[in-house]
Every structure is written in C-alpha cells, then in structure tokens.
Design a protein around this motif. Structure first.
Motif, PDB file in Angstrom:
ATOM      1  N   ASN A 121       0.840  -1.200   0.000  1.00 17.88           N
ATOM      2  CA  ASN A 121       0.000   0.000   0.000  1.00 17.88           C
ATOM      3  C   ASN A 121       0.875   1.250   0.000  1.00 17.88           C
ATOM      4  N   GLY A 122       1.768   1.347  -0.986  1.00 21.73           N
ATOM      5  CA  GLY A 122       2.722   2.444  -1.029  1.00 21.73           C
ATOM      6  C   GLY A 122       2.083   3.777  -1.371  1.00 21.73           C
ATOM      7  N   SER A 123       2.827   4.842  -1.147  1.00 26.30           N
ATOM      8  CA  SER A 123       2.299   6.187  -1.371  1.00 26.30           C
ATOM      9  C   SER A 123       2.517   6.674  -2.795  1.00 26.30           C
ATOM     10  N   VAL A 124       3.420   6.068  -3.531  1.00 19.80           N
ATOM     11  CA  VAL A 124       3.646   6.453  -4.925  1.00 19.80           C
ATOM     12  C   VAL A 124       3.062   5.350  -5.794  1.00 19.80           C
ATOM     13  N   ALA A 125       1.890   5.609  -6.333  1.00 22.13           N
ATOM     14  CA  ALA A 125       1.165   4.575  -7.070  1.00 22.13           C
ATOM     15  C   ALA A 125       1.693   4.386  -8.477  1.00 22.13           C
ATOM     16  N   ALA A 126       2.135   5.466  -9.118  1.00 23.20           N
ATOM     17  CA  ALA A 126       2.536   5.369 -10.519  1.00 23.20           C
ATOM     18  C   ALA A 126       3.524   6.476 -10.850  1.00 23.20           C
ATOM     19  N   TRP A 127       4.238   6.254 -11.924  1.00 27.82           N
ATOM     20  CA  TRP A 127       5.170   7.253 -12.425  1.00 27.82           C
ATOM     21  C   TRP A 127       5.021   7.290 -13.938  1.00 27.82           C
ATOM     22  N   ARG A 128       5.699   8.212 -14.597  1.00 28.61           N
ATOM     23  CA  ARG A 128       5.496   8.376 -16.033  1.00 28.61           C
ATOM     24  C   ARG A 128       6.815   8.399 -16.787  1.00 28.61           C
ATOM     25  N   PRO A 170      -0.526   0.920  21.594  1.00 34.40           N
ATOM     26  CA  PRO A 170      -0.802  -0.400  21.021  1.00 34.40           C
ATOM     27  C   PRO A 170      -2.289  -0.715  20.946  1.00 34.40           C
ATOM     28  N   HIS A 171      -3.098  -0.028  21.774  1.00 36.74           N
ATOM     29  CA  HIS A 171      -4.538  -0.264  21.820  1.00 36.74           C
ATOM     30  C   HIS A 171      -5.307   0.662  20.875  1.00 36.74           C
ATOM     31  N   MET A 172      -4.605   1.433  20.088  1.00 39.24           N
ATOM     32  CA  MET A 172      -5.244   2.336  19.127  1.00 39.24           C
ATOM     33  C   MET A 172      -6.007   1.543  18.074  1.00 39.24           C
ATOM     34  N   GLN A 173      -7.179   2.052  17.667  1.00 43.58           N
ATOM     35  CA  GLN A 173      -8.000   1.402  16.663  1.00 43.58           C
ATOM     36  C   GLN A 173      -8.489   2.428  15.647  1.00 43.58           C
ATOM     37  N   LEU A 174      -8.820   1.940  14.461  1.00 41.35           N
ATOM     38  CA  LEU A 174      -9.437   2.807  13.467  1.00 41.35           C
ATOM     39  C   LEU A 174     -10.847   3.165  13.918  1.00 41.35           C
ATOM     40  N   ALA A 175     -11.204   4.437  13.801  1.00 40.00           N
ATOM     41  CA  ALA A 175     -12.585   4.861  14.047  1.00 40.00           C
ATOM     42  C   ALA A 175     -13.407   4.588  12.786  1.00 40.00           C
ATOM     43  N   PRO A 176     -14.713   4.385  12.906  1.00 36.66           N
ATOM     44  CA  PRO A 176     -15.543   4.187  11.717  1.00 36.66           C
ATOM     45  C   PRO A 176     -15.409   5.387  10.774  1.00 36.66           C
ATOM     46  N   GLN A 177     -15.160   5.144   9.513  1.00 39.72           N
ATOM     47  CA  GLN A 177     -14.954   6.228   8.552  1.00 39.72           C
ATOM     48  C   GLN A 177     -14.891   5.663   7.142  1.00 39.72           C
ATOM     49  N   ARG A 178     -15.101   6.528   6.157  1.00 44.18           N
ATOM     50  CA  ARG A 178     -14.865   6.178   4.764  1.00 44.18           C
ATOM     51  C   ARG A 178     -13.652   6.977   4.300  1.00 44.18           C
ATOM     52  N   PHE A 179     -12.688   6.302   3.739  1.00 40.77           N
ATOM     53  CA  PHE A 179     -11.442   6.955   3.367  1.00 40.77           C
ATOM     54  C   PHE A 179     -11.570   7.643   2.011  1.00 40.77           C
ATOM     55  N   GLU A 180     -11.104   8.886   1.957  1.00 40.18           N
ATOM     56  CA  GLU A 180     -11.119   9.664   0.731  1.00 40.18           C
ATOM     57  C   GLU A 180      -9.689  10.030   0.348  1.00 40.18           C
ATOM     58  N   TYR A 181      -9.462  10.159  -0.956  1.00 39.63           N
ATOM     59  CA  TYR A 181      -8.136  10.442  -1.480  1.00 39.63           C
ATOM     60  C   TYR A 181      -8.191  11.646  -2.419  1.00 39.63           C
ATOM     61  N   LEU A 182      -7.110  12.405  -2.482  1.00 41.96           N
ATOM     62  CA  LEU A 182      -6.996  13.518  -3.404  1.00 41.96           C
ATOM     63  C   LEU A 182      -6.793  12.947  -4.797  1.00 41.96           C
ATOM     64  N   PRO A 183      -7.763  13.126  -5.712  1.00 42.97           N
ATOM     65  CA  PRO A 183      -7.673  12.446  -7.018  1.00 42.97           C
ATOM     66  C   PRO A 183      -6.444  12.862  -7.822  1.00 42.97           C
ATOM     67  N   ASN A 184      -5.552  11.922  -8.050  1.00 46.18           N
ATOM     68  CA  ASN A 184      -4.397  12.140  -8.926  1.00 46.18           C
ATOM     69  C   ASN A 184      -3.831  10.782  -9.307  1.00 46.18           C
ATOM     70  N   THR A 185      -2.986  10.753 -10.314  1.00 48.89           N
ATOM     71  CA  THR A 185      -2.506   9.474 -10.846  1.00 48.89           C
ATOM     72  C   THR A 185      -1.418   8.843 -10.008  1.00 48.89           C
ATOM     73  N   SER A 186      -0.676   9.620  -9.249  1.00 53.21           N
ATOM     74  CA  SER A 186       0.604   9.124  -8.753  1.00 53.21           C
ATOM     75  C   SER A 186       0.753   9.044  -7.253  1.00 53.21           C
ATOM     76  N   PHE A 187       0.417  10.099  -6.515  1.00 54.93           N
ATOM     77  CA  PHE A 187       0.597  10.085  -5.070  1.00 54.93           C
ATOM     78  C   PHE A 187      -0.739   9.770  -4.406  1.00 54.93           C
ATOM     79  N   ARG A 188      -0.721   8.850  -3.435  1.00 53.70           N
ATOM     80  CA  ARG A 188      -1.984   8.511  -2.802  1.00 53.70           C
ATOM     81  C   ARG A 188      -1.801   8.287  -1.297  1.00 53.70           C
ATOM     82  N   GLY A 189      -2.745   8.811  -0.572  1.00 53.76           N
ATOM     83  CA  GLY A 189      -2.816   8.642   0.865  1.00 53.76           C
ATOM     84  C   GLY A 189      -4.149   9.201   1.324  1.00 53.76           C
ATOM     85  N   PRO A 190      -4.722   8.717   2.405  1.00 52.74           N
ATOM     86  CA  PRO A 190      -6.045   9.183   2.845  1.00 52.74           C
ATOM     87  C   PRO A 190      -5.999  10.639   3.303  1.00 52.74           C
ATOM     88  N   LYS A 191      -7.073  11.366   3.008  1.00 52.39           N
ATOM     89  CA  LYS A 191      -7.164  12.754   3.467  1.00 52.39           C
ATOM     90  C   LYS A 191      -7.263  12.808   4.986  1.00 52.39           C
TER      91      LYS A 191
END
Length: 780
Positions: free
Chosen positions: A318-325, A407-428
């Motif tokens: 699940n890397g942050s650089v999805a694609a290059w050109r 260590p007891h941290m958990q994800l809160a209920p949420q829907r993950f959104e991303y800044l639309p682009n071809t190459s860099f990706r990570g949740p807002k």
C-alpha cells in the motif's frame, strides 16, 4: 464506470480513434477504454482496480488518459531500467493541460521551474546525482535519527491523552514536513505556507483540477516558487550551516556547471514536495493497513524488531507512490506490446507490487515476506528515489512510537477519501481512537526510554523468519523424511505456487537450507517438505534426520519461487531425479488440474528410494514413467529428447550429473525450453590465496565499493547498507541476483543458464566475482 458515450465506436473497438492525436493502440478493449485513474476505484486500491489488466492485458492504451498503462512487475522494472528508451522528461508533466488564464498567473510570479533529479535526462541527471547523493547515504543519515525521534515524540505528545485523533491532520502531514525541513536545513517558520503550497503542487502536476481550480492552484504554486527562492537566498548567506540544501550550495562552488542557480531554486521546491508528501502518505497508508489487520499490528506491538520488515511490506502492499510516467524516445516493445516512439507511459508500481508472478500470495499482508524490499514504490534504476532511506527511517520511527505508546489504538468508523491524482496517494483523514487510561506509559514511564535500532538496508534474516511447529514426521522413502510444518498459532500460512521453496534454519540462524514445497498449495494450514539424508551433509539434512522431532519449533523464511510453472503453456515434460521430485510433484499436480498435456519421468536408484512414489502413481497413472536403475530402466535422455516438442517446456530437478546430461540432450531444443532447479551446490568458502580483490561501481547509487579477496560482492553490498535480497548464499536460490552494466563476470552460481551467463548482464552477488580482478558496474 462506462466508456465515454460521446465517442462513436470504431469497428471492433469502443473508441473512435479518428478523434485522437496520440498513438491509439487500437483496438482498445472495453476495460482499457473505461480506465480512469481519477475515479474512486483507482484511488481506493490501484492494484485491485488493475487486477484485470495484470491477468488479461498487462500493457494497454488508455484513450481517456492518452497514455500506455504498464501493470506487471517485470514490465514496470524493465521500463525503469531502460532510461535511454524510456526517459523521465514527462515525469512532472501536467496530466491536465493548463488553461491560458492559469499560465498567465504563473507567469506573473516569474515561475520558471527547471528539470530536476526526477525528470531530467542523461547525462545531466547522473552527473548531478553523484555530486549530491552523499547526505542521503545510510551512514550520513544516522546523524538525523535523534531529530526524527524528537519530532515524532513531540507530535504524539500533543494528543496522547485525548483518546482520539485525526492522525493526518494532527501529525502525519506536518511531522514529515518538519523532518524534511530539518534535513534540508530550512527554518520551521514557513511550515504552514509550505504545507498549503505542497498540496497545490501535487494537484497542479498529477491531478485533474477544473479551469477555476487551476487559477487558484496557480497562485499557490507561484507563491511556493517565490518562497522557495527566498529560502535559497537566505541559505546562501550561511553556506556552511547544516542541511542538504546548503550542502548543494557548497557543491555548486565545486561544480558550477553541474549545479546551476536555476537548478538550486527548482530543487528547493521539488525536494520539499518529494521529502514531504510521499512520506506523509506512506505512513498514513501503513497505519491504515496495519490497523485494518489487527493480528499483524499486535505482532509489531509485541515484537518491534519486526518493524523494518513491516515497513517494506507496507511500501509494497500500500505504497504512497502509485505510478510514475515515462516517454518512449524510440519504437519499443513492453510486455510483448509494440510502443511507438513518442508515446507516454503510466507505469503503475502499485499494480506491479501486487503481481503474483513476483510476489507469492501478493494480496496478503506478510511482514515476514522475504522479498518485500523488491517493491518498486521508490522506483528502480537510475532515477530511484534518493530519499528512500530517509523515508524508511521516518516510517520505522513513526511505527515504533505508535506501537509502543498506543498499542490499543484502533481505526474509528470512517470512509477513506483520497486527493484524485494518478501518482501520489494517501487518505485525506485517518481517524483513530483509544482509551487513554490504558496508555502503557502511565504504568511504565520507563517505556519511553526504549529504542529500536533503525535498519536502512535489508531487514534482518531473523526478523523475516516465521516460527513453525513440526506437526508430523513420516518416512517417505529409504533415507527420506516427509515433514509437515504448521503455524504455531493455527493461522493460515502465506500461499505458494508450485516450484516454491522455503528456507529452514537448521538449529541456528547461520545454518539454513532450502527445501522445495511438495504439498498442496491450497492447504494453507501447513507446509510439507521431503528431506533426503545426505551422507555428505554439511549440517542441514543431518540435523533434520537426527535432531528434529514432532512438536519442535523451527524458523522458516519464504516461500520464494524461482522455478515457476508456466500455466499458459500447452505442453510440459517433468523430469525428476531422486529427491528432485519435491518441486516436480507440485508442478505435475498443477498441470493435471489445469488439463495441460504433460508427462512425468521419475528417476531413482530403486522404487524404495523414491519418495512420494505411490501418491504420484495414483495421481498421474499412465502419464508417469518410473525409471528405476535397479530394474534396468534408466532414462535414455538423448532418445527421450531427440525430437524437440512443439510448444513443450521441460521442467527438471535432480542431481547435477542428471541436469548436465539434460543440457546436452536438449542443446538442439529452442532456447529456454529447459527449465531447471538445482538442489545441491558446492560450499562457497573463499580462499583468499586464490582470489583477487576488485571493485564494483554502483551506477545508480553513485558509489564504488572495494571487494576484498576474502569477501563476496553480497557482503560488500550489505556492508554498505545496499538493499540486496539473499537466501542460500551458495549461488543456488537466485534471490541475490543483481544487474551488471559493464565488466566481465566470473559466474559461479547454479541458477543461470549458459545463454544467460553469456549475456554478461546479471550475476549472483553471493558467489560470482569479477573475472581476473577486473571492475564491475552494477545496476544498483
């Protein structure tokens, strides 16, 4: 997602190519026509979104994007490797053309961004890279570790007692920027402005902003440009101060033709983005992935020595650089598909990193994956990310801080959104929650003093090994034991494909041996191997036969596969000698399941010495022929292979003498028709009196290493913290293969074919050397 309805479909193709001005790749399939990297499917999981492409159309033309899309591991790596055919000049080209109004805004700011390390051509690129790389080397980065730990601790302190946080907003965006600014030598006073400008730069280059948005983005980019210039000017006043930018200013004095004034300004802006955004997204993606796989997260909390391997696996999965050109400078072929000169390519590393042809069970999150650092998230070849080890340091320290303190941290209920682009990706956003009353440091303040060593090269062999328990030992033949090894916690083991092997530590971490898996790949509860008692054993088989017992625990690495069955092949001939039946058994079974036309030839001293014989006879019936020497039925290999079979591949494993005979008997067959797996090798202990020292130049890293007469290339590389995989260290498994760009190789492995050796373009670093003490140039 539907194909554009406004375009009339050409015959046999859903796209009207007459309206396109770029290479068409006609006919375009319906799925290729629908490809949309700005849609939610690609943003959520590029690898899953392109699963169809890896399977059916690994290189396709996207009319929506105007790019050829490359999705498989070997193809992506090949494009990266060939920087002359596929240059990087379009790497920072705007995906969405700028409207004239936005261009006018940029001009008003005197925006004049030049090419930088990311998108410049040779020979300028490598000349600059060699001059500027020293602060990025593992040794130089050690001085920054206390700063990274301090910054990380300060940000976590802000919300540790709150019980909830949006990690992206409250830490993961700012903290890597702060680290990046320290590394560059920039004051923190401009951090908030730089944060906004960095986002704008991403949207401007890789996104799809509307005309109205482009104007706002252009103002932010213009301000970013001017602020970067002011920062460089301030640094010129104190060139002897800390930071990579001041180092670059000093290098300008020594190399004014290589590091120019305009280049300095452009690099200031480009490196802020590179050092900041990819790392911010990388740790957000890693935490999201690990917290979604709670059992894995708990393993890291219990054993932080696993963190370096987890970082590599998160970068892969699940890397942050999805694609290059890239831009093709001449007609070329990628994955069997002709690519015209002048074509633009989107090479999707996120898809390549989940290619089952290279990674076993690629969709699984396996923090002990022994080839996770083969991931292409940092790129590959001459343009591989210079800051990769700084990013690794940050990710390791961030994960250590969170697993130790929350260590007891958990994800809160949420829907993950991303800044639309071809190459860099990570949740807002990355919203998490926990009970502050359970924070471990409240009961144990000394916890905050603990430190895990940062590993900037290959994760330790100990960390990537998994513990299995010997569930069953049975006699498979005279002198052969069949072992069934199961997970100690009952959880499913990583899946494997026929031909794969595992590494077993035989009593201690320094003695490991490879054994092919011979069970069923669909059995995720255990691995099965057959081990022959070798009279000349150097410790491995003797330990298995004399000391291993049911209930005992063993450490295992893998599975790894360098002997794959081509499941698209029409015909196969399997030839096994003695214990060489172990990989062949799984391959023949798979051929039968696929309905492939195949034959199995099993050779041995006697039926009593031939493992798995009864089971194989029941599975394959008349397709299997037994060649038992004591029955006068030795295999006549020249007669068996006298006539090359149309579309036939030969898979063989057995003693060296048999494999040599096979090579002679198939000399008239097409190149590549014979595929072999060795299971024995000569000891690789070097005799310094018979060896010569030599040098290896690492073309991409810009450094040269001395290899002593008593040292292997692998040892020299790992001593310099260069990422190189390894398993057997005997030239047997093929895992330490490195590309060779120049020099004559003294091949000593048992992996490469004569034709592959003759090409002199790769070597096994664990055993092969430079011929006659010459110099080798490696593709590292």
């Amino acid at each position: 997602m539907n194909a554009p309805q406004s375009l009339p479909a050409a015959a046999g193709c859903p796209i009207d190519h007459s309206a396109l001005k770029t290479p068409t790749g006609c006919p375009v399939s319906q799925q290729a026509a629908q490809f949309d990297p700005f849609g939610d499917g690609y943003q959520q999981d590029p690898a899953e979104y392109l699963r169809w492409a890896r399977a059916q159309e690994p290189v396709f033309y996207s009319p929506r994007l105007g790019y050829w899309v490359v999705t498989r591991y070997d193809d992506v790596k090949a494009v990266f490797r060939d920087h002359e055919t596929f240059n990087a000049t379009v790497a920072l080209e705007k995906i969405t053309p700028t409207v004239p109004e936005a261009d006018a805004v940029l001009k008003s700011y005197d925006y004049a961004m030049k090419r930088t390390l990311v998108n410049e051509e040779e020979p300028a690129h490598m000349a600059r890279r060699r001059v500027l790389i020293e602060p990025f080397t593992p040794e130089a980065l050690k001085e920054h570790e206390p700063m990274v730990r301090r910054v990380t601790r300060q940000y976590v302190d802000r919300f540790i007692d709150d019980g909830h946080a949006d990690l992206v907003e409250q830490m993961l965006w700012e903290a890597p920027l702060t680290v990046g600014l320290h590394f560059l030598g920039v004051d923190e006073e401009d951090m908030e402005q730089l944060r906004r400008y960095s986002i704008a730069h991403t949207v401007n280059t890789w996104g799809r902003p509307s005309p109205e948005e482009q104007i706002a983005v252009a103002h932010a980019v213009g301000n970013f440009w001017q602020l970067s210039g002011r920062i460089v000017d301030k640094m010129r006043a104190t060139p002897d101060g800390p930071g990579w930018m001041r180092y670059t200013i000093r290098m300008q004095k020594e190399h004014p033709d290589v590091v120019t004034d305009s280049y300095l300004h452009s690099m200031m802006m480009a490196v802020i983005v590179a050092a900041h955004e990819t790392t911010s997204h990388g740790i957000a993606n890693a935490l999201k992935l690990l917290l979604s796989n709670r059992a894995v997260w708990q393993e890291l909390c219990d054993d932080p020595s696993l963190i370096p391997g987890a970082v590599e696996e998160c970068l892969r999965h699940n890397g942050s650089v999805a694609a290059w050109r890239r831009l093709s400078t001449r007609d070329a072929v990628v994955g069997g598909v002709p690519i015209p000169a002048g074509s633009r390519l989107l090479i999707v590393m996120a898809s390549a990193n989940r290619d089952e042809r290279h990674f076993a069970d690629p969709d699984a999150l396996d923090i002990r994956r022994d080839n996770a650092s083969d991931q292409l998230t940092f790129g590959y070849g001459s343009h591989q990310c210079m800051g990769k080890n700084l990013a690794r340091m940050e990710l390791q320290i961030f994960l250590e801080e969170f697993t130790k303190r929350l260590p007891h941290m958990q994800l809160a209920p949420q829907r993950f959104e991303y800044l639309p682009n071809t190459s860099f990706r990570g949740p807002k956003h990355l919203r998490v929650e926990w009970n502050p009353a359970l924070n471990p440091e409240r009961a144990n303040p000394a916890l905050l003093q603990s430190r895990e060593p940062v590993r900037l090269g290959e994760p330790s062999r100990q960390a990537i090994a998994r513990t299995l328990v010997v569930e069953r030992i049975t006699r498979a033949a005279e002198g052969v034991l069949l072992l069934r090894l199961a997970a100690t916690d009952g959880k499913p083991l990583p899946r494997w494909a026929p031909g794969a092997h595992i590494d077993i530590e035989c009593g201690n971490a320094d003695l490991s041996r490879q054994y092919s898996l011979c069970g069923r790949p669909d059995d995720a509860t255990a691995y099965e191997i057959a081990v022959l008692r070798d009279a000349a054993s150097r410790g491995g088989s003797a330990w298995v036969h004399e000391q291993l017992a049911v209930g005992q625990r063993v450490r295992v690495r893998g599975p790894r596969n360098h002997f794959r069955l081509d499941e698209q092949g029409r015909r196969a001939m399997f030839i096994a000698g003695g214990i060489g039946i172990t990989p062949i058994a799984a391959m023949a079974r798979r051929a039968r399941e696929l309905g492939m036309d195949y034959a199995l030839h099993y050779c041995g001293r006697s039926r009593g010495h031939m493992a798995l014989l009864q089971k194989l006879a029941a599975e394959h019936g008349e397709r299997m022929q037994v060649h038992a020497s004591n029955e006068g039925r030795r295999a006549d290999l020249p007669a068996l292979l006298a006539q090359p079979g149309a579309d036939t591949l030969i898979y063989a494993c057995g003693p060296a003498r048999m494999l040599q005979a096979l090579q002679q008997a198939t000399a008239h067959w097409p190149e590549g028709a014979l595929r072999v797996e060795h299971f024995e090798a000569e000891p690789t202990t070097l005799d310094p009196s018979r060896e010569q020292a030599f040098e290896v130049e690492l073309r991409d890293s810009g450094i040269t290493l001395a290899v002593r007469a008593d040292q292997t290339v692998l040892a020299a590389l790992q001593g310099a913290n260069i990422d190189v995989q390894c398993d057997c260290r005997e030239g047997l498994c093929g895992s330490c293969e490195v590309g060779v760009l120049a020099g004559e190789i003294d091949h000593r492995d048992r992996v490469l074919t004569p034709a592959e050796r003759a090409r002199q373009d790769r070597m096994m670093a664990c055993c092969s050397r430079a011929k006659d003490g010459g110099r080798l140039v490696l593709d590292l």
